[in-house]
Design a protein around this motif. Structure first.
Motif, short mmCIF file in Angstrom:
data_model
loop_
_atom_site.label_atom_id
_atom_site.label_comp_id
_atom_site.label_asym_id
_atom_site.label_seq_id
_atom_site.Cartn_x
_atom_site.Cartn_y
_atom_site.Cartn_z
N HIS A 201 1.01 -1.27 -0.08
CA HIS A 201 0.02 -0.20 0.12
C HIS A 201 1.08 1.18 0.03
CE1 HIS A 201 -3.63 2.36 0.92
NE2 HIS A 201 -3.01 3.23 1.41
N LEU A 202 1.77 1.42 0.98
CA LEU A 202 2.69 2.52 0.87
C LEU A 202 3.41 2.76 -0.33
CD1 LEU A 202 3.85 2.17 4.57
CD2 LEU A 202 2.18 3.68 3.85
N ALA A 203 3.77 1.62 -1.16
CA ALA A 203 4.35 1.84 -2.54
C ALA A 203 3.16 1.93 -3.47
CB ALA A 203 5.26 0.43 -2.85
N ASP A 204 1.89 2.35 -3.08
CA ASP A 204 1.19 2.64 -4.15
C ASP A 204 0.55 1.45 -5.09
OD1 ASP A 204 -1.06 4.09 -4.72
OD2 ASP A 204 -0.12 5.32 -6.48
N ARG A 205 0.63 0.14 -4.41
CA ARG A 205 0.40 -1.22 -5.13
C ARG A 205 -0.71 -1.88 -4.44
NH1 ARG A 205 6.08 -1.74 -5.18
NH2 ARG A 205 5.85 -3.43 -3.76
N ILE A 206 -1.99 -1.52 -4.59
CA ILE A 206 -3.10 -2.23 -3.99
C ILE A 206 -3.53 -3.57 -4.53
CG2 ILE A 206 -5.35 -1.86 -3.10
CD1 ILE A 206 -4.82 1.16 -2.92
N HIS A 207 -3.39 -4.57 -3.97
CA HIS A 207 -3.85 -5.69 -4.21
C HIS A 207 -5.23 -6.11 -3.95
CE1 HIS A 207 0.30 -7.55 -5.51
NE2 HIS A 207 0.49 -6.24 -4.72
N ALA A 208 -6.02 -7.03 -4.63
CA ALA A 208 -7.25 -7.45 -4.40
C ALA A 208 -7.54 -8.39 -2.94
CB ALA A 208 -8.10 -8.07 -5.45
N ALA A 235 -2.58 -1.94 -8.67
CA ALA A 235 -2.63 -0.67 -8.99
C ALA A 235 -2.67 0.25 -7.84
CB ALA A 235 -4.10 -0.35 -9.89
N GLY A 236 -2.44 1.46 -8.18
CA GLY A 236 -2.39 2.51 -7.22
C GLY A 236 -3.81 3.12 -6.81
N ARG A 237 -3.67 3.70 -5.70
CA ARG A 237 -5.15 4.17 -5.13
C ARG A 237 -5.96 4.79 -6.13
NH1 ARG A 237 -9.56 5.42 -3.65
NH2 ARG A 237 -10.40 6.25 -1.91
N ASN A 238 -5.45 5.75 -6.90
CA ASN A 238 -6.20 6.30 -7.70
C ASN A 238 -6.08 6.09 -9.22
OD1 ASN A 238 -7.62 8.28 -5.59
ND2 ASN A 238 -5.26 8.68 -5.47
N ASP A 239 -5.55 4.86 -9.48
CA ASP A 239 -5.25 4.44 -10.85
C ASP A 239 -6.56 4.15 -11.73
OD1 ASP A 239 -2.59 5.11 -10.96
OD2 ASP A 239 -1.95 2.95 -10.66
N TYR A 240 -7.69 3.71 -11.05
CA TYR A 240 -9.06 3.26 -11.48
C TYR A 240 -10.09 4.22 -10.90
CZ TYR A 240 -7.07 -1.00 -13.35
OH TYR A 240 -6.28 -2.17 -14.00
N LEU A 241 -10.83 4.75 -11.69
CA LEU A 241 -12.06 5.78 -11.32
C LEU A 241 -13.37 5.22 -11.81
CD1 LEU A 241 -10.60 9.10 -12.12
CD2 LEU A 241 -10.56 8.14 -10.10
N VAL A 242 -14.24 5.02 -10.93
CA VAL A 242 -15.56 4.76 -11.28
C VAL A 242 -16.30 5.91 -12.19
CG1 VAL A 242 -18.01 4.14 -10.42
CG2 VAL A 242 -15.84 3.33 -9.47
N THR A 243 -16.59 5.81 -13.44
CA THR A 243 -17.20 6.62 -13.94
C THR A 243 -18.63 6.70 -14.44
OG1 THR A 243 -16.25 5.69 -16.10
CG2 THR A 243 -15.04 7.54 -15.04
N GLU A 244 -19.26 5.58 -14.27
CA GLU A 244 -20.71 5.27 -14.37
C GLU A 244 -21.05 4.21 -13.54
OE1 GLU A 244 -23.45 5.28 -18.29
OE2 GLU A 244 -21.89 3.76 -18.44
N THR A 245 -22.53 4.22 -13.10
CA THR A 245 -22.79 3.26 -12.09
C THR A 245 -24.44 3.19 -12.57
OG1 THR A 245 -21.41 3.68 -10.48
CG2 THR A 245 -23.49 2.50 -10.03
#
Length: 301
Positions: A201-208, A235-245
């Protein structure tokens, strides 16, 4: 008379692991946290149960409610230290890549009134995140049994970042960690996996694998992001964005956009269903069920 066999004690976290409960989509929503260092015993309901000055307590509770902030009691892992003033903090996740913290100290109950203006004051950006490990045994035994070893293991590595904290939700997923103000929940941790998870996490690598979700997203969105991380890797904390739901009945379609080198456009379809009734916490008075968001399709578009 035949001897009565002892009844095995129920632990909700052990039971959840046996059932294979899904953690994805279970992070408590929120973007503001109030931390209050309290070195004495924590009552089951945390800050609300402390015998503090009534006026100051009412001010903090009212301001927290207005700011939609979560109030957590915190303490350092290990032996309780009673020297010096306690600390308080306001942690705020304002938007993607915008995190702020404001810290202070308190000796008397009345000093905690400083939290009220801090909730509307600019904080300091760029500080390292706070690692909160739920160890609230008076709320649920699993939080203490599983949380305290994790807190100790993490504090050996990052002593300035790690705090034990009061109830954060999802007792059955103990040990639970909240990284704030990043707004990321992890669950199902032990001493070894927690160090690896926080290091990533501190390296901005979030795993599932141990991710419960991001607190700025609603549960189906959290589950969709976790599914994307599981399919395409960390991926990083902000590498993916939800744009439609979009939702129709118990079906959801979540569109996610990614930053390079991650996939640019992904559609995730999920089916929402209720879990079978079961005891969800160690002290749960009756069986309950929860909504589970199960990914049925993950595809690039």
């Amino acid at each position: 008379m035949s001897p009565v066999a002892p009844t095995k004690r129920f632990f909700c976290a052990e039971s959840a692991r046996t059932r294979g409960d899904s953690m994805a989509g279970t992070a408590s929503p929120g973007s503001v946290w109030i931390l209050i260092e309290y070195r004495g015993g924590w009552p089951p309901n945390g800050f609300d149960g402390l015998d503090f000055d009534a006026g100051t307590k009412a001010l903090v509770v009212s301001a927290a409610r207005t700011a939609r902030a979560r109030v957590l009691l915190v303490r350092r892992p290990g032996p309780r230290r009673r020297l010096g003033p306690g600390r308080w903090a306001v942690l705020r996740h304002q938007s993607a890549d915008a995190y702020q913290q404001l810290w202070g100290t308190w000796d008397r109950d009345e000093d905690l009134a400083k939290i009220v203006p801090a909730l509307t004051s600019p904080g300091h950006p760029g500080l390292p995140p706070v690692i909160l490990i739920c160890a609230h045994g008076q709320h649920d035994p699993c939080c203490a049994v599983r949380g305290r070893p994790v807190g100790r293991a993490l504090s050996e590595r990052w002593p300035e970042l790690v705090w034990e904290c009061s109830h954060v939700g999802g007792d059955r997923f103990a040990a639970n960690a909240v990284v704030a103000p990043d707004g990321v929940y992890y669950g199902g941790l032990d001493a070894e996996s927690s160090v690896t998870t926080i290091e990533n996490h501190l390296a901005d690598r979030i795993h599932a694998e141990y991710l419960r979700g991001y607190t700025d997203l609603i549960p189906p969105q959290q589950a969709a992001v976790a599914a994307v991380l599981g399919r395409f890797g960390p991926a990083g904390r902000n590498d993916y964005l939800v744009t439609e739901t979009l939702s129709e009945g118990n079906h959801w379609r979540i569109h996610i956009t990614g930053r390079p080198p991650h996939p640019a456009h992904i559609d995730v379809e999920l089916r929402a269903h209720r879990s079978p009734p079961c005891q969800l916490t160690c002290r749960g008075p009756a069986p309950g069920s929860v909504i589970v968001y199960e990914p049925t399709s993950i595809r690039r578009t």
